[in-house]
Motif scaffolding. Sequence first.
Motif, short mmCIF file in Angstrom:
data_model
loop_
_atom_site.label_atom_id
_atom_site.label_comp_id
_atom_site.label_asym_id
_atom_site.label_seq_id
_atom_site.Cartn_x
_atom_site.Cartn_y
_atom_site.Cartn_z
N VAL A 12 81.06 23.84 25.66
CA VAL A 12 80.90 25.11 26.37
C VAL A 12 81.23 24.95 27.85
CG1 VAL A 12 79.20 26.84 27.11
CG2 VAL A 12 79.21 26.04 24.75
N LEU A 13 80.78 23.87 28.46
CA LEU A 13 81.08 23.62 29.87
C LEU A 13 82.58 23.49 30.11
CD1 LEU A 13 78.27 21.13 30.94
CD2 LEU A 13 78.73 23.36 31.96
N THR A 14 83.24 22.77 29.23
CA THR A 14 84.70 22.61 29.35
C THR A 14 85.40 23.96 29.29
OG1 THR A 14 84.61 20.41 28.33
CG2 THR A 14 86.74 21.52 28.36
N LEU A 15 84.98 24.80 28.36
CA LEU A 15 85.58 26.13 28.23
C LEU A 15 85.34 26.97 29.48
CD1 LEU A 15 84.63 26.99 24.52
CD2 LEU A 15 86.92 26.50 25.41
N MET A 16 84.12 26.89 30.03
CA MET A 16 83.80 27.66 31.24
C MET A 16 84.66 27.23 32.41
SD MET A 16 79.64 28.00 31.25
CE MET A 16 78.76 29.04 30.07
N ILE A 17 84.83 25.92 32.59
CA ILE A 17 85.61 25.41 33.71
C ILE A 17 87.08 25.80 33.57
CG2 ILE A 17 86.41 23.30 34.86
CD1 ILE A 17 83.71 22.03 34.02
N LYS A 18 87.62 25.68 32.36
CA LYS A 18 89.01 26.04 32.13
C LYS A 18 89.24 27.53 32.37
CE LYS A 18 90.26 22.34 28.92
NZ LYS A 18 90.65 21.99 27.54
N LYS A 19 88.22 28.33 32.07
CA LYS A 19 88.32 29.78 32.24
C LYS A 19 88.59 30.15 33.70
CE LYS A 19 85.20 33.77 32.31
NZ LYS A 19 83.82 34.22 32.03
N GLY A 94 71.92 11.12 46.38
CA GLY A 94 73.26 11.41 46.87
C GLY A 94 74.01 12.41 46.01
N ALA A 95 73.29 13.10 45.12
CA ALA A 95 73.95 14.13 44.31
C ALA A 95 74.43 15.25 45.22
CB ALA A 95 72.99 14.66 43.25
N ASP A 96 75.53 15.89 44.85
CA ASP A 96 76.13 16.90 45.70
C ASP A 96 75.67 18.31 45.37
OD1 ASP A 96 78.27 15.26 47.27
OD2 ASP A 96 78.40 14.57 45.20
N ASP A 97 75.14 18.51 44.16
CA ASP A 97 74.65 19.83 43.78
C ASP A 97 73.90 19.68 42.46
OD1 ASP A 97 74.14 22.52 43.84
OD2 ASP A 97 76.22 23.11 44.15
N PHE A 98 73.19 20.72 42.07
CA PHE A 98 72.55 20.71 40.76
C PHE A 98 72.48 22.13 40.22
CE2 PHE A 98 69.05 21.58 43.60
CZ PHE A 98 68.26 22.47 42.90
N LEU A 99 72.46 22.24 38.90
CA LEU A 99 72.40 23.52 38.21
C LEU A 99 71.31 23.47 37.16
CD1 LEU A 99 76.24 23.98 37.60
CD2 LEU A 99 74.87 25.34 39.18
N LEU A 100 70.60 24.58 37.01
CA LEU A 100 69.60 24.65 35.95
C LEU A 100 70.26 25.07 34.64
CD1 LEU A 100 66.55 26.38 37.68
CD2 LEU A 100 66.67 24.05 36.83
N LYS A 101 69.89 24.39 33.57
CA LYS A 101 70.38 24.75 32.25
C LYS A 101 69.51 25.87 31.68
CE LYS A 101 71.53 21.34 29.46
NZ LYS A 101 71.44 20.08 28.69
N PRO A 102 70.11 26.82 30.93
CA PRO A 102 71.54 26.90 30.64
C PRO A 102 72.30 27.47 31.83
CG PRO A 102 70.39 28.74 29.62
CD PRO A 102 69.33 27.88 30.25
N ALA A 103 73.32 26.76 32.27
CA ALA A 103 74.10 27.19 33.43
C ALA A 103 75.04 28.32 33.03
CB ALA A 103 74.90 26.02 33.98
N HIS A 104 75.06 29.36 33.86
CA HIS A 104 75.95 30.48 33.59
C HIS A 104 77.33 30.21 34.21
CE1 HIS A 104 72.71 32.81 31.93
NE2 HIS A 104 71.97 32.56 32.99
N SER A 105 78.32 30.91 33.72
CA SER A 105 79.70 30.70 34.15
C SER A 105 79.85 30.87 35.65
CB SER A 105 80.62 31.66 33.40
OG SER A 105 81.95 31.53 33.83
N GLU A 106 79.22 31.89 36.22
CA GLU A 106 79.37 32.15 37.65
C GLU A 106 78.69 31.07 38.48
OE1 GLU A 106 80.63 33.94 41.14
OE2 GLU A 106 81.30 34.12 39.07
N ASP A 107 77.55 30.54 38.01
CA ASP A 107 76.88 29.45 38.72
C ASP A 107 77.78 28.22 38.78
OD1 ASP A 107 74.57 30.95 39.09
OD2 ASP A 107 73.74 30.34 37.16
N ILE A 108 78.43 27.93 37.66
CA ILE A 108 79.34 26.78 37.61
C ILE A 108 80.53 26.99 38.53
CG2 ILE A 108 80.93 25.51 36.11
CD1 ILE A 108 78.90 26.02 33.84
N ARG A 109 81.07 28.20 38.55
CA ARG A 109 82.21 28.49 39.42
C ARG A 109 81.83 28.26 40.89
NH1 ARG A 109 84.11 31.67 42.96
NH2 ARG A 109 82.20 32.91 42.98
N ARG A 110 80.64 28.77 41.29
CA ARG A 110 80.22 28.62 42.68
C ARG A 110 80.05 27.15 43.04
NH1 ARG A 110 76.90 33.40 41.93
NH2 ARG A 110 75.17 32.06 41.33
N ALA A 111 79.48 26.38 42.12
CA ALA A 111 79.26 24.95 42.40
C ALA A 111 80.59 24.21 42.54
CB ALA A 111 78.42 24.33 41.30
#
Length: 253
Positions: A12-19, A94-111
């Motif tokens: 699902v993450l791969t599909l969201m990123i490719k989108k 040293g992490a650069d960001d974090f997302l709460l699961k389930p991550a939505h498509s727009e949250d991933i895009r912003r990150a």
Amino acid sequence: MIVDDEPLEREVLTLMIKKHNFKVNQFFEAENGVDAVKLAKEEQMDLVIMDIKMPIMDGLMAAEIIKKEVSHCRIIFLTAYDEFDFAYRTIKLGADDFLLKPAHSEDIRRALTKFIPMLDTNLIPTHLEKSNEHYDIVKVKDYIELNLHIELNLEKLSKLVHLNSQYLSRLFKQETGFTITQYITSRRLEKAKHYLVHTRKTVAEISEKCGFSDSNYFARVFRKYEGTTPTQYQQQAIVGRKKRLNSFNNFVM
């Protein structure tokens, strides 16, 4: 590289990123921290999106090793944990960001827009091209995200970034479209909705964890913005989640 012990999550993450048409030359996957460390060193990975809770080696330990071995690698954590001290630990590692699961498509895009260019540069928000100002706003937003459970105010945030409080207030509204108070309330409600859907905590417990002064005030604010009570939202969300899961299963089949 996407690191998660659940194959469906990786897919699902791969599909969201490719989108979103990011300039990604190659995708890699790993199902645990050990494999992630090995791949990161072999391929000199630029960006890793990684779950925290995994078998063999968890994401926190894997990130610590990756940061030492591949210093340029950016790491974004995915976590379903409802305790934000885990998120705080990711920042210290040293992490650069974090997302709460389930991550939505727009949250991933912003990150991802912080670290990866998109194929169409017109799609990149103009505020991301600003250097120092954008950094200050990102720092404020990250601090807010990690401290939603405590009292937050303009004075405290302006000291954080060493800016005049009135200037920070104007800058924040210019960059985000929200006042700082509106943004804090919005993020607290999003955190509350996450708890309502993904935990069995009471409304009073959720109210405290999200920084509201008392549960009655929390219920009033929640109803004002969401049009329903926290309890009703919880019941509706559970039904909706089941429907979305069934729809997705029908899609992938």
